[in-house]
Design a protein around this motif. Structure first.
Motif, short mmCIF file in Angstrom:
data_model
loop_
_atom_site.label_atom_id
_atom_site.label_comp_id
_atom_site.label_asym_id
_atom_site.label_seq_id
_atom_site.Cartn_x
_atom_site.Cartn_y
_atom_site.Cartn_z
N TRP A 145 0.84 -1.21 0.00
CA TRP A 145 0.00 0.00 0.00
C TRP A 145 0.86 1.25 0.00
CZ3 TRP A 145 -5.41 1.03 0.33
CH2 TRP A 145 -6.21 -0.10 0.10
N ILE A 146 1.96 1.23 0.75
CA ILE A 146 2.87 2.38 0.75
C ILE A 146 3.47 2.57 -0.64
CG2 ILE A 146 5.09 3.24 1.62
CD1 ILE A 146 4.30 1.92 4.33
N LEU A 147 3.89 1.47 -1.26
CA LEU A 147 4.44 1.54 -2.61
C LEU A 147 3.38 2.04 -3.59
CD1 LEU A 147 6.80 1.04 -4.54
CD2 LEU A 147 6.08 -1.36 -4.67
N ALA A 148 2.17 1.56 -3.46
CA ALA A 148 1.08 2.01 -4.34
C ALA A 148 0.85 3.51 -4.19
CB ALA A 148 -0.20 1.24 -4.03
N ALA A 149 0.80 3.98 -2.96
CA ALA A 149 0.59 5.42 -2.72
C ALA A 149 1.76 6.23 -3.28
CB ALA A 149 0.43 5.68 -1.22
N ALA A 150 2.97 5.73 -3.08
CA ALA A 150 4.15 6.44 -3.60
C ALA A 150 4.11 6.50 -5.13
CB ALA A 150 5.43 5.75 -3.12
N MET A 151 3.70 5.42 -5.76
CA MET A 151 3.63 5.41 -7.23
C MET A 151 2.57 6.38 -7.73
SD MET A 151 5.99 3.49 -8.28
CE MET A 151 5.52 3.49 -10.01
N MET A 152 1.42 6.39 -7.09
CA MET A 152 0.37 7.31 -7.53
C MET A 152 0.76 8.76 -7.27
SD MET A 152 -3.17 5.22 -6.84
CE MET A 152 -2.82 4.69 -5.17
N PHE A 153 1.44 9.01 -6.16
CA PHE A 153 1.92 10.37 -5.89
C PHE A 153 2.96 10.78 -6.92
CE2 PHE A 153 5.00 13.28 -4.03
CZ PHE A 153 4.17 14.32 -3.64
N ALA A 154 3.93 9.89 -7.19
CA ALA A 154 4.97 10.21 -8.17
C ALA A 154 4.37 10.44 -9.55
CB ALA A 154 6.01 9.09 -8.22
N GLY A 155 3.44 9.58 -9.93
CA GLY A 155 2.80 9.73 -11.24
C GLY A 155 2.04 11.04 -11.35
N THR A 156 1.34 11.39 -10.30
CA THR A 156 0.61 12.66 -10.28
C THR A 156 1.57 13.83 -10.38
OG1 THR A 156 -1.15 11.64 -8.98
CG2 THR A 156 -1.06 14.04 -8.99
N SER A 157 2.71 13.72 -9.69
CA SER A 157 3.69 14.81 -9.75
C SER A 157 4.27 14.97 -11.15
CB SER A 157 4.80 14.60 -8.72
OG SER A 157 5.66 13.55 -9.09
N HIS A 158 4.39 13.86 -11.89
CA HIS A 158 4.83 13.94 -13.29
C HIS A 158 3.89 14.86 -14.08
CE1 HIS A 158 7.21 10.30 -12.59
NE2 HIS A 158 7.62 10.30 -13.84
N LEU A 159 2.61 14.73 -13.81
CA LEU A 159 1.60 15.40 -14.61
C LEU A 159 1.33 16.84 -14.20
CD1 LEU A 159 -0.99 12.47 -14.81
CD2 LEU A 159 0.86 13.01 -16.40
N PHE A 160 1.55 17.16 -12.92
CA PHE A 160 1.10 18.47 -12.45
C PHE A 160 2.18 19.43 -11.99
CE2 PHE A 160 -2.66 15.76 -12.07
CZ PHE A 160 -3.54 16.50 -12.83
N TRP A 161 3.14 19.03 -11.21
CA TRP A 161 4.06 20.04 -10.67
C TRP A 161 5.54 19.73 -10.83
CZ3 TRP A 161 0.96 17.02 -7.51
CH2 TRP A 161 1.61 16.14 -6.69
N ALA A 162 5.90 18.51 -11.19
CA ALA A 162 7.34 18.19 -11.25
C ALA A 162 7.78 17.69 -12.63
CB ALA A 162 7.69 17.16 -10.18
N GLY A 163 6.99 17.97 -13.64
CA GLY A 163 7.33 17.50 -14.98
C GLY A 163 8.70 17.94 -15.45
N GLU A 164 9.02 19.18 -15.19
CA GLU A 164 10.33 19.69 -15.62
C GLU A 164 11.47 18.97 -14.90
OE1 GLU A 164 12.10 24.06 -15.69
OE2 GLU A 164 10.06 23.95 -16.50
N GLU A 165 11.27 18.68 -13.61
CA GLU A 165 12.29 17.95 -12.85
C GLU A 165 12.49 16.56 -13.43
OE1 GLU A 165 14.03 18.88 -9.89
OE2 GLU A 165 13.28 20.90 -10.15
N PHE A 166 11.40 15.90 -13.80
CA PHE A 166 11.50 14.54 -14.35
C PHE A 166 12.17 14.53 -15.72
CE2 PHE A 166 8.22 13.44 -11.19
CZ PHE A 166 8.80 12.30 -10.66
N GLN A 167 12.09 15.62 -16.45
CA GLN A 167 12.72 15.67 -17.77
C GLN A 167 14.23 15.48 -17.67
OE1 GLN A 167 11.49 18.92 -20.29
NE2 GLN A 167 9.34 18.61 -19.77
N ALA A 168 14.82 15.79 -16.52
CA ALA A 168 16.27 15.60 -16.32
C ALA A 168 16.64 14.13 -16.37
CB ALA A 168 16.70 16.19 -14.98
#
Length: 126
Positions: free
Chosen positions: A7-30
């Protein structure tokens, strides 16, 4: 314990995925290797969006598909292996992102990837 870890891994994955889409996309481009955009007709932003969507789906699947958790865990582990070249590219290219602004931090990040693979596999075993 495995259920909690999953469940912790699932939550972390959904949080990370959401961050890709909304606020950390530029960071992930690195983390997107230049080779990807040189070989494929896709830009780094599209890679980040696609990987974010995959992370959300895999995180949700860990929770929503309990009968398939072993299979989802294997797919998630494979995903972690598949994105590892991006982490290598970030380290070798000395690209900043997520506070990884020195070689030591970038290489520590590399060492964490096998932990994620093991976590995905262990937490989804029967």
């Amino acid at each position: 314990m495995k259920t909690t870890a999953r469940w912790i891994l699932a939550a972390a994955m959904m949080f990370a995925g959401t961050s890709h889409l909304f606020w950390a996309g530029e960071e992930f481009q690195a983390q997107v290797p230049d080779l990807v955009t040189e070989v494929l007709p896709i830009d780094k932003d599209a890679v980040v969006v696609a990987s974010g969507a995959v992370e959300i789906m895999l995180g949700a699947a860990l929770i929503a598909l309990p009968k398939e958790r072993h299979r989802v865990g294997a797919i998630l582990a494979a995903f972690f292996v598949a994105i590892f070249p991006g982490n290598i590219a970030q380290a070798l290219g000395k690209r900043k992102g997520f506070g990884l602004d020195d070689d030591r931090a970038r290489f520590v990040r590399l060492a964490f990837q096998p932990v994620l693979v093991a976590w995905a596999l262990w937490s989804t075993r029967r």
